[in-house]
Design a protein around this motif. Structure first.
Motif, PDB file in Angstrom:
ATOM      1  N   PRO A  63       0.792  -1.234   0.000  1.00 16.79           N
ATOM      2  CA  PRO A  63       0.000   0.000   0.000  1.00 16.79           C
ATOM      3  C   PRO A  63       0.824   1.284   0.000  1.00 16.79           C
ATOM      4  O   PRO A  63       0.504   2.232  -0.721  1.00 16.79           O
ATOM      5  CB  PRO A  63      -0.849  -0.122   1.271  1.00 16.79           C
ATOM      6  CG  PRO A  63      -1.006  -1.604   1.454  1.00 16.79           C
ATOM      7  CD  PRO A  63       0.306  -2.191   1.026  1.00 16.79           C
ATOM      8  N   GLU A  64       1.878   1.369   0.806  1.00 16.44           N
ATOM      9  CA  GLU A  64       2.672   2.592   0.876  1.00 16.44           C
ATOM     10  C   GLU A  64       3.369   2.880  -0.452  1.00 16.44           C
ATOM     11  O   GLU A  64       3.403   4.022  -0.927  1.00 16.44           O
ATOM     12  CB  GLU A  64       3.713   2.489   2.000  1.00 16.44           C
ATOM     13  CG  GLU A  64       4.614   3.702   2.133  1.00 16.44           C
ATOM     14  CD  GLU A  64       3.871   4.977   2.522  1.00 16.44           C
ATOM     15  OE1 GLU A  64       4.420   6.071   2.295  1.00 16.44           O
ATOM     16  OE2 GLU A  64       2.747   4.882   3.047  1.00 16.44           O
ATOM     17  N   SER A  67       0.649   4.168  -2.956  1.00 16.22           N
ATOM     18  CA  SER A  67       0.205   5.553  -2.783  1.00 16.22           C
ATOM     19  C   SER A  67       1.285   6.535  -3.217  1.00 16.22           C
ATOM     20  O   SER A  67       0.984   7.571  -3.841  1.00 16.22           O
ATOM     21  CB  SER A  67      -0.219   5.809  -1.339  1.00 16.22           C
ATOM     22  OG  SER A  67       0.828   5.532  -0.439  1.00 16.22           O
ATOM     23  N   ARG A  68       2.558   6.248  -2.940  1.00 13.79           N
ATOM     24  CA  ARG A  68       3.644   7.134  -3.371  1.00 13.79           C
ATOM     25  C   ARG A  68       3.738   7.189  -4.897  1.00 13.79           C
ATOM     26  O   ARG A  68       3.976   8.250  -5.479  1.00 13.79           O
ATOM     27  CB  ARG A  68       4.975   6.667  -2.780  1.00 13.79           C
ATOM     28  CG  ARG A  68       5.115   6.921  -1.289  1.00 13.79           C
ATOM     29  CD  ARG A  68       6.420   6.378  -0.745  1.00 13.79           C
ATOM     30  NE  ARG A  68       6.555   6.619   0.675  1.00 13.79           N
ATOM     31  CZ  ARG A  68       7.086   7.720   1.212  1.00 13.79           C
ATOM     32  NH1 ARG A  68       7.534   8.673   0.409  1.00 13.79           N
ATOM     33  NH2 ARG A  68       7.168   7.861   2.520  1.00 13.79           N
ATOM     34  N   VAL A 104      -6.798   2.905   1.104  1.00 12.85           N
ATOM     35  CA  VAL A 104      -7.132   4.260   1.536  1.00 12.85           C
ATOM     36  C   VAL A 104      -6.128   5.291   1.023  1.00 12.85           C
ATOM     37  O   VAL A 104      -6.511   6.365   0.542  1.00 12.85           O
ATOM     38  CB  VAL A 104      -7.282   4.324   3.074  1.00 12.85           C
ATOM     39  CG1 VAL A 104      -5.981   3.975   3.786  1.00 12.85           C
ATOM     40  CG2 VAL A 104      -7.793   5.691   3.502  1.00 12.85           C
ATOM     41  N   GLY A 105      -4.834   4.994   1.113  1.00 13.90           N
ATOM     42  CA  GLY A 105      -3.835   5.952   0.645  1.00 13.90           C
ATOM     43  C   GLY A 105      -3.908   6.187  -0.845  1.00 13.90           C
ATOM     44  O   GLY A 105      -3.776   7.324  -1.321  1.00 13.90           O
ATOM     45  N   SER A 106      -4.152   5.129  -1.600  1.00 14.56           N
ATOM     46  CA  SER A 106      -4.274   5.248  -3.046  1.00 14.56           C
ATOM     47  C   SER A 106      -5.509   6.053  -3.431  1.00 14.56           C
ATOM     48  O   SER A 106      -5.454   6.955  -4.281  1.00 14.56           O
ATOM     49  CB  SER A 106      -4.337   3.853  -3.686  1.00 14.56           C
ATOM     50  OG  SER A 106      -3.126   3.152  -3.503  1.00 14.56           O
ATOM     51  N   LEU A 108      -7.044   8.292  -1.708  1.00 11.50           N
ATOM     52  CA  LEU A 108      -6.907   9.690  -1.312  1.00 11.50           C
ATOM     53  C   LEU A 108      -6.144  10.507  -2.347  1.00 11.50           C
ATOM     54  O   LEU A 108      -6.436  11.688  -2.548  1.00 11.50           O
ATOM     55  CB  LEU A 108      -6.225   9.785   0.049  1.00 11.50           C
ATOM     56  CG  LEU A 108      -7.113   9.478   1.256  1.00 11.50           C
ATOM     57  CD1 LEU A 108      -6.279   9.365   2.526  1.00 11.50           C
ATOM     58  CD2 LEU A 108      -8.183  10.542   1.413  1.00 11.50           C
ATOM     59  N   VAL A 109      -5.175   9.894  -3.010  1.00 11.22           N
ATOM     60  CA  VAL A 109      -4.414  10.626  -4.027  1.00 11.22           C
ATOM     61  C   VAL A 109      -5.327  11.045  -5.169  1.00 11.22           C
ATOM     62  O   VAL A 109      -5.346  12.203  -5.591  1.00 11.22           O
ATOM     63  CB  VAL A 109      -3.239   9.778  -4.549  1.00 11.22           C
ATOM     64  CG1 VAL A 109      -2.539  10.500  -5.708  1.00 11.22           C
ATOM     65  CG2 VAL A 109      -2.241   9.486  -3.436  1.00 11.22           C
TER      66      VAL A 109
END
Length: 359
Positions: A63-64, A67-68, A104-106, A108-109
């Motif tokens: 996930p991290e 998202s980056r 969630v992180g993806s 949000l971008v």
């Protein structure tokens, strides 16, 4: 001036005109995507930036890292989609973005980018359900007659059946109780030493194997409920490949090239049998005249053959998303036109919903 720096819409312009296209953004998992879709649902452009190479050594999506990568790629992908469609922000009628489900992180971008552009360009924002969009990919490919239908979304994160009376409504009627089908393909591929993502690599290995070589279970296939389980099938492949710890006196055959091909073919055959069997049950339960199939695993050739045979036997129309619309993409978010035509827009403070939204 770049396409993202264009002037916003002039407020107060009330001359009637046909709606221009909408810009759709997708970032729910590990593909960064943008598309421009006209009001007639024709796809003017569709750009997808895959992260498969970034996640390959982990055998799954991190996930991290995902998202980056979205942060780095989101604006270039949007620019490319606008340029490919030969449109500017002043041509657009709305911004659509996938808000659920996903990482969630993806999410949000993509949502942050969509909100920003909607505010700067003075455009309405439309929230899109990722899973319903997979089914809507069939509407884009086959037209309005795709509905009413029974729908299957089969991907790395989901294996769900829906009753779809029209293009807007999709009621969840069944799902996996553990691994999604695509997740099972990924895990079996890693077990067999095949590359990530598992769907294409297992399919390729299976082409050289015997689907009857290794007897594997078809979990829950003959049970009356519309549910599937792939964890037991995955464990059976593990025992066949590495040996059963409960029977150490019976060693597994060497895991050579031929054995890997046979295991891949046998696993694929079992997974397809289960999915086809449950599609048969879903069609019986809903009585719908059409079966819609979307999601990454819908690209699997054996599954397409099995579903084609099923629908021919039952006299049901089969609409499978085209290959380019099976993987996560933004063109399928043409679903947003249904909301646009109903005047259903999202506020700029809308949030993401990572988990499955049950309709």
């Amino acid at each position: 001036m770049s396409s993202l720096d264009a002037e916003p819409h002039a407020p107060g312009a009330d001359a009637p005109r046909s709606p221009g296209p909408l810009l759709a953004i997708e970032s729910s998992c590990d593909e960064t995507a943008a598309a421009v879709i006209a009001a007639d649902r024709s796809v003017l452009s569709s750009v997808v930036s895959s992260q498969a190479a970034l996640h390959e050594r982990f055998g799954g999506v991190v996930p991290e890292i995902a998202s980056r990568a979205h942060v780095e790629r989101i604006l270039p992908v949007i620019r490319e989609a606008l340029a490919e469609a030969n449109v500017t922000p002043t041509d657009l009628s709305a911004i659509a973005v996938v808000t659920h489900p996903g990482l969630v992180g993806s999410l949000l971008v993509g949502v942050t980018a969509a909100k920003t552009l909607a505010a700067v360009w003075d455009l309405p924002l439309i929230a899109v359900d990722h899973l319903r969009a997979h089914l809507y990919a069939c509407r884009i490919a086959y037209g309005e007659e795709a509905f009413p239908a029974c729908g299957l979304v089969v991907s790395g994160g989901h294996t769900n059946w829906y009753d779809c009376p029209d293009a807007v409504r999709a009621t969840l009627i069944g799902s996996t109780i553990d691994d999604a089908a695509g997740e099972a393909f990924d895990k079996v591929a890693r077990l067999l030493g095949l590359p990530y993502p598992g769907g294409p690599s297992v399919q390729q290995a299976a082409e050289h194997g015997d689907p009857t070589a290794v007897p594997l279970p078809r979990p829950m296939m003959n049970r009356p409920e519309l549910a599937v389980s792939f964890s037991g099938l995955k464990t059976a492949v593990r025992y066949a490949a590495l040996g059963n710890p409960n029977s150490p006196e019976v060693p597994a055959p060497p895991l050579g090239e031929r054995r890997i091909a046979d295991l891949a073919a046998s696993f694929q055959a079992a997974a397809v049998d289960v999915l086809v069997g449950k599609c048969d049950l879903a069609l019986k339960q809903t009585g719908r005249p059409t079966l819609l199939v979307g999601g990454g695993v819908a690209a699997n050739r054996a599954l397409r053959v099995g579903l084609t045979d099923l629908c021919e036997r039952r006299g049901v129309r089969l609409c499978i998303a085209p290959m380019e619309l099976c993987v996560d993409n933004a063109a399928m978010a043409g679903l947003a036109w249904e909301s646009f035509e109903r005047g259903e827009f999202a506020p700029l403070d809308c949030d993401v919903t990572p988990g499955l939204v049950r309709a």
